[in-house]
Write a protein that holds these residues in place. Structure first.
Motif, short mmCIF file in Angstrom:
data_model
loop_
_atom_site.label_atom_id
_atom_site.label_comp_id
_atom_site.label_asym_id
_atom_site.label_seq_id
_atom_site.Cartn_x
_atom_site.Cartn_y
_atom_site.Cartn_z
N ALA A 282 0.82 -1.29 -0.01
CA ALA A 282 0.09 -0.02 -0.03
C ALA A 282 0.70 1.26 0.15
N ALA A 283 2.26 1.12 0.85
CA ALA A 283 3.09 2.46 0.89
C ALA A 283 3.49 2.68 -0.57
N ALA A 284 3.96 1.65 -1.32
CA ALA A 284 4.53 1.73 -2.63
C ALA A 284 3.61 2.24 -3.70
N GLU A 285 2.41 1.90 -3.38
CA GLU A 285 1.16 2.41 -4.48
C GLU A 285 0.87 3.83 -4.07
N ARG A 286 0.69 4.33 -2.78
CA ARG A 286 0.81 5.63 -2.58
C ARG A 286 1.96 6.59 -2.89
N ALA A 287 2.97 6.09 -2.80
CA ALA A 287 4.32 6.71 -3.15
C ALA A 287 4.32 7.03 -4.54
N ALA A 288 3.78 5.95 -5.36
CA ALA A 288 3.84 5.91 -6.86
C ALA A 288 2.59 6.98 -7.40
N ALA A 289 1.44 6.93 -6.60
CA ALA A 289 0.50 8.03 -7.05
C ALA A 289 0.76 9.40 -6.55
N GLU A 290 1.28 9.62 -5.45
CA GLU A 290 1.36 11.01 -4.66
C GLU A 290 2.63 10.48 -3.75
N PRO A 291 3.63 11.20 -4.60
CA PRO A 291 5.19 11.10 -3.72
C PRO A 291 5.29 11.72 -2.46
N PRO A 292 5.48 10.97 -1.48
CA PRO A 292 5.45 11.49 -0.19
C PRO A 292 6.70 12.71 -0.06
N ARG A 293 7.09 13.20 1.05
CA ARG A 293 8.15 14.13 1.20
C ARG A 293 9.41 13.54 0.69
N VAL A 294 10.37 14.21 0.22
CA VAL A 294 11.42 13.54 -0.52
C VAL A 294 12.78 14.06 0.32
N LEU A 295 13.75 12.99 0.60
CA LEU A 295 14.59 13.34 1.40
C LEU A 295 15.72 14.08 0.63
N VAL A 296 16.18 15.20 0.73
CA VAL A 296 17.02 15.88 -0.01
C VAL A 296 18.30 16.43 0.86
N GLY A 297 19.25 16.90 -0.03
CA GLY A 297 20.39 17.69 0.76
C GLY A 297 20.09 19.25 0.79
N LEU A 298 20.74 20.06 1.70
CA LEU A 298 20.44 21.48 1.85
C LEU A 298 21.77 21.72 2.07
N VAL A 299 22.30 22.99 1.54
CA VAL A 299 23.65 23.51 1.61
C VAL A 299 23.57 25.01 1.80
N ALA A 300 24.02 25.46 3.11
CA ALA A 300 23.86 26.67 3.72
C ALA A 300 24.34 27.88 2.88
N GLU A 301 23.77 29.07 2.64
CA GLU A 301 24.64 30.12 1.92
C GLU A 301 25.21 30.92 3.13
N GLY A 302 24.61 30.81 4.36
CA GLY A 302 25.57 31.42 5.30
C GLY A 302 26.20 30.59 6.11
N ARG A 303 26.25 30.91 7.41
CA ARG A 303 27.27 30.09 8.35
C ARG A 303 26.33 29.09 9.40
N ARG A 304 25.29 29.66 9.73
CA ARG A 304 24.58 29.11 10.89
C ARG A 304 23.94 27.73 10.58
N VAL A 305 24.18 26.81 11.33
CA VAL A 305 23.92 25.48 11.18
C VAL A 305 22.59 24.93 11.59
N PRO A 306 22.06 24.34 10.64
CA PRO A 306 20.43 23.66 10.91
C PRO A 306 20.57 22.40 11.75
N ARG A 307 19.64 22.31 12.64
CA ARG A 307 19.60 20.78 13.50
C ARG A 307 18.40 20.11 13.15
N ALA A 308 18.33 18.88 13.65
CA ALA A 308 17.36 18.00 13.42
C ALA A 308 15.99 18.83 14.09
N GLY A 309 14.98 18.72 13.46
CA GLY A 309 13.74 19.52 13.77
C GLY A 309 13.42 20.82 13.41
N TYR A 310 14.28 21.38 12.64
CA TYR A 310 14.15 22.73 12.18
C TYR A 310 13.10 22.59 11.17
#
Length: 375
Positions: A282-310
């Motif tokens: 069922a999860a595979a079918e849902r993902a194919a029909a409506e992609p869930p949130r996607v895991l991506v990389g983020l690179v900062a333009e500044g110097r402040r460090v993001p933490r889990a939960g932000y």
């Protein structure tokens, strides 16, 4: 991290050695583990350019043996363990009946009917309990071998050369995600070409009583090659740069492998039923029909460090959440992994930021991993 009372923390066979090296110790999943020995940045760079030596004895080893060992593992796990060749290893997961991820694992095939399952330290008991419960009706034994092994890892471009001087094993013939028995510094070991740093390297399973001898031999053999002892702090930044998930951050019981972008580890085509199959279909079918949130990389333009939960934001709306973040010694900038709405997951998506204490810091969306070693 956990908050186990100090007198109840478990200690590895190398505990006294870590303290003699001046390690900063920390409570990790109920174990007293080295966080760093000096500069975590220097330790990180050593692994990227030369070599680092880690104590990973907090990981959970579980042996599964017997005529129906493979049938049990195929039932209990989402991967197809029947296709793992002798001496090879496989990355896989164990899920709940509702598809939620209990843990991600590496399974080594040690013999015709013998397998070694390596679980994360924080989930070792959960995995042991689940495998034991799921073994009902199978002619197989599930054995808790956490006290039978110490686990050392030597990682980095110089690791093969360092280890070659101490072993009789054919390292040149040892493929990635494979393991073979041999000796290291004269003591028996399971030598596996696996790791969690994004570099070439080896993980060495030895008897706890032999751990200090092997550590000291590796230290001496690696002295001229730039080998340094490394703690959990740089292990985390190394795996983050390599885009490798960490349980409790990128993986959890609230996510299925398909939610985590790791649906490829689920093998519906294997013989027989397995725990979570219906929910995962069922999860595979849902993902194919409506992609869930996607895991991506983020690179900062500044110097402040993001933490889990932000919160990850765009156009004044919350579009996702940071799962892991840290300064990247290799990139020289703060980086993060985050689950974001599919509409904002493409590389270079404009206007994406991270809410850091009320201020929206600009970040570039990039594909994972942040770093990939040169072959």
């Amino acid at each position: 991290m956990s908050s186990t009372p100090p007198d109840r923390l478990r200690r590895t066979a190398l505990d006294a050695l870590h303290r003699s090296l001046g390690a900063t110790m920390t409570d990790f999943a109920g174990w007293d583990m080295p966080l760093r020995y000096g500069s975590e940045r220097d330790e990180h760079i050593a692994v990227r350019t030369k070599a680092g030596l880690f104590d990973l004895s907090h990981m959970g080893e579980i042996t599964v043996t017997g005529p129906q060992a493979v049938a049990l593992l195929n039932h209990a796990l989402v991967g197809n363990i029947a296709t793992v060749g002798l001496g090879r290893a496989r990355y896989t997961m164990i899920c709940r009946a509702d598809g939620g991820i209990l843990d991600d694992l590496i399974v080594y095939r040690l013999g015709e009917t013998e397998y070694l399952v390596v679980a994360n330290a924080s989930n070792a008991q959960v995995v042991l309990d689940a495998l034991t419960e799921r073994a009902a009706g199978f002619d197989a034994e599930v054995r808790d071998d956490r006290d039978a092994y110490a686990l050392l890892a030597v990682q980095g471009p110089e690791s093969a050369g360092i280890l070659k001087s101490l072993t009789d094993a054919d390292l040149d013939g040892l493929k990635y995600y494979a393991g073979l028995p041999g000796t290291v510094a004269g003591v028996p070991a399971l030598i596996a070409r696996t790791g969690y740093t994004g570099e070439d390297g080896f993980e060495l399973f030895v008897a706890p009583g032999d751990a200090e001898k092997v550590w000291q031999a590796l230290t001496e053999a690696g002295a001229d090659a730039g080998l340094v002892p490394c703690g959990l702090s740089c292990r985390d930044t190394l795996r983050l740069e390599a885009g490798m998930p960490l349980y409790g951050h990128e993986l959890s019981t609230s996510l299925t492998p398909f939610d985590a972008g790791l649906g490829r580890v689920v093998k519906f085509e294997k013989e027989g039923d397995f725990v979570g199959r219906e929910a995962l279909l069922a999860a595979a079918e849902r993902a194919a029909a409506e992609p869930p949130r996607v895991l991506v990389g983020l690179v900062a333009e500044g110097r402040r460090v993001p933490r889990a939960g932000y919160a990850v934001v765009a156009g004044g709306e919350v579009i996702g959440e940071v799962t892991s973040g840290a300064p990247s010694p290799t990139l020289g900038k703060p980086i993060a992994m985050a689950y974001v709405d599919a509409a904002h997951a493409a590389e270079g998506t404009p206007g994406v930021g991270v809410d850091i204490r009320g201020k929206h810091e600009r970040y570039e969306v990039v594909a994972l991993p942040f770093y990939k070693r040169q072959k």
